[in-house]
Design a protein around this motif. Structure first.
Motif, PDB file in Angstrom:
ATOM      1  N   GLU A 170       0.839  -1.262   0.068  1.00  0.00           N
ATOM      2  CA  GLU A 170      -0.058   0.049  -0.075  1.00  0.00           C
ATOM      3  C   GLU A 170       0.777   1.090   0.078  1.00  0.00           C
ATOM      4  O   GLU A 170       0.541   2.415  -0.709  1.00  0.00           O
ATOM      5  CB  GLU A 170      -0.879   0.069   1.228  1.00  0.00           C
ATOM      6  CG  GLU A 170      -1.789   1.025   1.223  1.00  0.00           C
ATOM      7  CD  GLU A 170      -2.987   0.967   0.174  1.00  0.00           C
ATOM      8  OE1 GLU A 170      -3.476   1.762  -0.372  1.00  0.00           O
ATOM      9  OE2 GLU A 170      -3.356  -0.389  -0.348  1.00  0.00           O
ATOM     10  N   THR A 171       1.887   1.275   0.889  1.00  0.00           N
ATOM     11  CA  THR A 171       2.609   2.383   0.984  1.00  0.00           C
ATOM     12  C   THR A 171       3.722   2.597  -0.203  1.00  0.00           C
ATOM     13  O   THR A 171       4.105   3.758  -0.528  1.00  0.00           O
ATOM     14  CB  THR A 171       3.579   2.598   2.078  1.00  0.00           C
ATOM     15  OG1 THR A 171       4.239   1.331   2.191  1.00  0.00           O
ATOM     16  CG2 THR A 171       2.549   2.542   3.403  1.00  0.00           C
ATOM     17  N   ALA A 172       4.058   1.399  -1.018  1.00  0.00           N
ATOM     18  CA  ALA A 172       4.543   1.595  -2.184  1.00  0.00           C
ATOM     19  C   ALA A 172       4.013   2.785  -3.390  1.00  0.00           C
ATOM     20  O   ALA A 172       4.646   3.382  -3.810  1.00  0.00           O
ATOM     21  CB  ALA A 172       4.967   0.241  -2.738  1.00  0.00           C
ATOM     22  N   ILE A 173       2.909   2.481  -3.277  1.00  0.00           N
ATOM     23  CA  ILE A 173       1.902   3.181  -4.221  1.00  0.00           C
ATOM     24  C   ILE A 173       1.902   4.646  -3.858  1.00  0.00           C
ATOM     25  O   ILE A 173       2.304   5.623  -4.571  1.00  0.00           O
ATOM     26  CB  ILE A 173       0.444   2.855  -4.257  1.00  0.00           C
ATOM     27  CG1 ILE A 173       0.399   1.382  -4.730  1.00  0.00           C
ATOM     28  CG2 ILE A 173      -0.393   3.881  -4.887  1.00  0.00           C
ATOM     29  CD1 ILE A 173      -0.993   0.737  -4.677  1.00  0.00           C
ATOM     30  N   GLN A 174       1.752   5.082  -2.432  1.00  0.00           N
ATOM     31  CA  GLN A 174       1.791   6.370  -2.020  1.00  0.00           C
ATOM     32  C   GLN A 174       3.245   6.954  -2.024  1.00  0.00           C
ATOM     33  O   GLN A 174       3.513   8.161  -2.276  1.00  0.00           O
ATOM     34  CB  GLN A 174       1.514   6.403  -0.564  1.00  0.00           C
ATOM     35  CG  GLN A 174       0.133   6.129   0.021  1.00  0.00           C
ATOM     36  CD  GLN A 174      -0.176   5.686   1.382  1.00  0.00           C
ATOM     37  OE1 GLN A 174       1.059   6.106   2.142  1.00  0.00           O
ATOM     38  NE2 GLN A 174      -1.158   5.202   1.822  1.00  0.00           N
ATOM     39  N   GLN A 175       4.429   5.961  -2.129  1.00  0.00           N
ATOM     40  CA  GLN A 175       5.794   6.581  -2.303  1.00  0.00           C
ATOM     41  C   GLN A 175       6.075   6.842  -3.849  1.00  0.00           C
ATOM     42  O   GLN A 175       7.442   6.984  -3.979  1.00  0.00           O
ATOM     43  CB  GLN A 175       6.614   5.482  -1.327  1.00  0.00           C
ATOM     44  CG  GLN A 175       6.381   5.531   0.074  1.00  0.00           C
ATOM     45  CD  GLN A 175       6.808   4.346   1.020  1.00  0.00           C
ATOM     46  OE1 GLN A 175       7.017   3.373   0.375  1.00  0.00           O
ATOM     47  NE2 GLN A 175       6.927   4.533   2.068  1.00  0.00           N
ATOM     48  N   GLY A 176       5.352   6.413  -4.665  1.00  0.00           N
ATOM     49  CA  GLY A 176       5.647   6.782  -6.191  1.00  0.00           C
ATOM     50  C   GLY A 176       5.990   5.301  -6.868  1.00  0.00           C
ATOM     51  O   GLY A 176       6.111   5.573  -8.139  1.00  0.00           O
ATOM     52  N   GLY A 177       5.760   4.244  -6.327  1.00  0.00           N
ATOM     53  CA  GLY A 177       5.601   3.072  -7.312  1.00  0.00           C
ATOM     54  C   GLY A 177       7.125   2.912  -7.862  1.00  0.00           C
ATOM     55  O   GLY A 177       8.011   3.244  -7.248  1.00  0.00           O
TER      56      GLY A 177
END
Length: 188
Positions: A127-134
């Motif tokens: 989930e956080t990977a998406i928030q962090q820019g993928g």
């Protein structure tokens, strides 16, 4: 420059306030920090890498303490940058700061070069990977690979991925704070 004892008390205070938070993971943030640092020790990593492993998520604590508006149930997406700036101000080595700064970038790098990596991440990390820019662009991949601490950042990321087991035995925070104290004392 703050005295080592003052820095330790400040860090310990943050762990006391926020170390029992989970951020949607199976173990507490304190346990996660202890496990990551212990994994670094078990792999024979140098002291700076062990310290970075212990403090890699300190930006979450700082963000919560500062009532950061972007703080969510998963913590702060930009916690690596915030944590690195905080540790730099406290006088930690360039390597500790760079590894803390780079541990999220290492996740994004691994997502970019290893198509199976995503499936090895915890739900919260996905989930956080998406928030962090993928994933990274080709240029960003090359920039990451050119870092002098690229391999250590990837190692720290692996410790981050594996240090989320509530049953994993590790050295406790008191031990890691003594390592931090020695590191800071040598830098004075």
């Amino acid at each position: 420059m703050k005295a080592v004892l003052d820095i330790l008390q400040e860090l310990q205070g943050l762990f006391t306030l926020y170390g029992q938070d989970h951020y949607e993971e199976a173990c507490t943030q304190q346990s996660h920090a202890e496990q990551c640092a212990t994994l670094a020790w078990q792999q024979g990593c140098d002291e700076e890498t062990q310290i970075a492993a212990f403090l890699h998520d300190i930006g979450h604590f700082v963000a919560k303490y500062q009532h950061h508006p972007d703080f969510t149930a998963f913590g702060l997406a930009a916690h690596a940058s915030l944590g690195a700036c905080y540790l730099k101000e406290l006088g930690f080595s360039c390597k500790v700061v760079a590894l803390v700064q780079g541990h999220v970038l290492a996740k994004r790098y691994l997502l970019s070069v290893d198509k199976q990596y995503r499936y090895r991440l915890s739900k919260a990390s996905r989930e956080t990977a998406i928030q962090q820019g993928g994933t990274l662009s080709e240029t960003e991949i090359l920039q990451f690979e050119s870092s002098p601490w690229c391999n250590e950042m990837i190692l720290l990321r692996r410790f981050d991925d594996h240090g989320k087991d509530p049953a994993l035995q590790s050295f406790k925070s008191e031990y890691w704070f003594s390592v931090v104290a020695q590191h800071l004392a040598h830098r004075r």
